[in-house]
Motif scaffolding. Structure first.
Motif, short mmCIF file in Angstrom:
data_model
loop_
_atom_site.label_atom_id
_atom_site.label_comp_id
_atom_site.label_asym_id
_atom_site.label_seq_id
_atom_site.Cartn_x
_atom_site.Cartn_y
_atom_site.Cartn_z
N GLN A 92 -65.56 40.62 60.70
CA GLN A 92 -66.63 41.67 60.97
C GLN A 92 -66.47 41.97 62.41
OE1 GLN A 92 -70.58 40.84 60.52
NE2 GLN A 92 -71.15 43.11 60.07
N GLN A 122 -69.30 46.59 63.33
CA GLN A 122 -68.65 47.32 62.28
C GLN A 122 -68.71 46.90 60.95
OE1 GLN A 122 -64.87 48.40 63.94
NE2 GLN A 122 -65.41 48.57 65.96
N LYS A 123 -68.03 47.24 60.14
CA LYS A 123 -67.98 46.77 58.72
C LYS A 123 -67.13 45.77 58.45
CE LYS A 123 -66.07 50.24 56.63
NZ LYS A 123 -65.48 51.10 55.56
N VAL A 124 -67.50 44.92 57.44
CA VAL A 124 -66.81 43.73 56.98
C VAL A 124 -65.50 44.17 56.23
CG1 VAL A 124 -67.12 41.69 55.69
CG2 VAL A 124 -69.03 42.43 56.64
#
Lengths: 114, 114
Positions: free
Chosen positions: B37, B41-43
Motif C-alpha cells: 500500500q 493509495q489502494k492495497v
C-alpha cells in the motif's frame, strides 16, 4: 479483470446515526466479497465476508453488508455509528475459482463526529 | 487468536540497497501473500505462494522482487535494489487452504527508501 470501486473518498456521519460505506465490484464469475478496516499505523482487520447464502452478512463490531447481485454492490452498514468506528475501510473481491488474490478498492475514510 | 507477524515494523533503507521483509504466517496456513500500500493509495496484490513456489504474481512483482520460505515458519519478501517508488507499507497475509476464504493480514512493514 476484476475491479472494485469505492466511490466516496470520505464519509462523515454523526455518532449514533446510521452509516453506509459504498462498494461496487466487477468480476467474471461468482464473487467472494470482503470488508476490511484499517486504523492508523495498523494492519488490515477483517470485518466480514460474503461467500454464498444469505445476502445480508453480519460481521464484527456491529457491522453488516448486503450483497446485491443485480447492482453488483456490497455496501457496508451499521445502524448506529461510534466515534471509535472512524478509520479507513476497504472493500475487496476475488472470484470463486482461479485467481486467489484479492483486489481492493481505493478505500473510504469514515469520520464519525461526536 | 492466531496472528500473522511481520518484522520489522518500519525499515529505512538507502536507494539501491537490498531489503528483506519478514513474515511469520499462521502455523497451519498453506497459502501466503504479499500486498503493498503506497501511502494514501489502494492495497495492491504482489504475489501468492503455495507449496514452495509462486502461484500467482502481479505486474508489480518484477525481477527486483523475490519471495522465499527459508524454513517452516518464515515467509520473506526481498527487494534486490530498492527504488524511491518502493516506499510503501508491505502487508503479509495467509490463508489455510482452498476452501478457506479468511485472509489474515499482518500489521505491515513500512518501508522508506531514501
Amino acid at each position: 479483470a476484476q475491479s472494485v470501486a469505492q466511490p466516496e473518498d470520505q464519509v462523515n456521519v454523526a455518532e449514533g446515526n446510521p452509516l453506509t460505506v459504498k462498494c461496487t465490484y466487477s468480476v467474471s464469475g461468482n464473487p467472494y466479497l470482503f470488508w476490511y478496516v484499517q486504523y492508523p499505523n495498523r494492519g488490515l482487520q477483517f470485518l466480514l465476508k460474503y461467500i454464498t447464502g444469505d445476502n445480508l452478512v453480519k460481521g464484527s463490531y456491529g457491522f453488516e453488508a448486503e450483497f446485491n447481485k443485480s447492482q453488483t454492490s456490497f455496501h457496508l452498514k451499521k445502524p448506529s455509528a461510534l466515534v471509535s468506528d472512524s478509520a479507513l475501510y476497504f472493500c475487496a473481491v476475488r472470484v470463486e475459482t482461479g485467481r486467489r488474490a484479492l483486489t481492493f478498492g481505493s478505500g473510504t475514510r469514515l469520520q464519525v463526529q461526536p | 487468536e492466531p496472528e500473522v507477524t511481520q518484522t520489522p515494523s518500519h525499515q529505512v533503507t538507502q536507494m539501491g540497497q537490498e531489503v528483506i521483509l519478514r513474515c511469520v504466517p499462521i502455523s497451519n496456513h498453506l497459502y501466503f501473500y504479499w500486498y503493498r500500500q503506497i501511502l494514501g493509495q489502494k492495497v495492491e496484490f504482489l504475489v501468492s505462494f503455495y507449496n514452495n513456489e509462486i502461484s500467482e504474481k502481479s505486474e508489480i512483482f518484477d525481477d527486483q522482487f523475490s519471495v522465499e520460505r527459508p524454513d517452516g515458519s518464515n515467509f520473506t519478501l526481498k527487494i534486490r535494489s530498492t527504488k524511491l517508488e518502493d516506499s510503501a507499507m508491505y502487508f503479509c497475509a495467509s490463508t489455510r487452504g482452498t476452501s478457506d476464504y479468511g485472509y489474515t493480514f499482518g500489521s505491515g512493514t513500512r518501508l522508506t527508501v531514501v
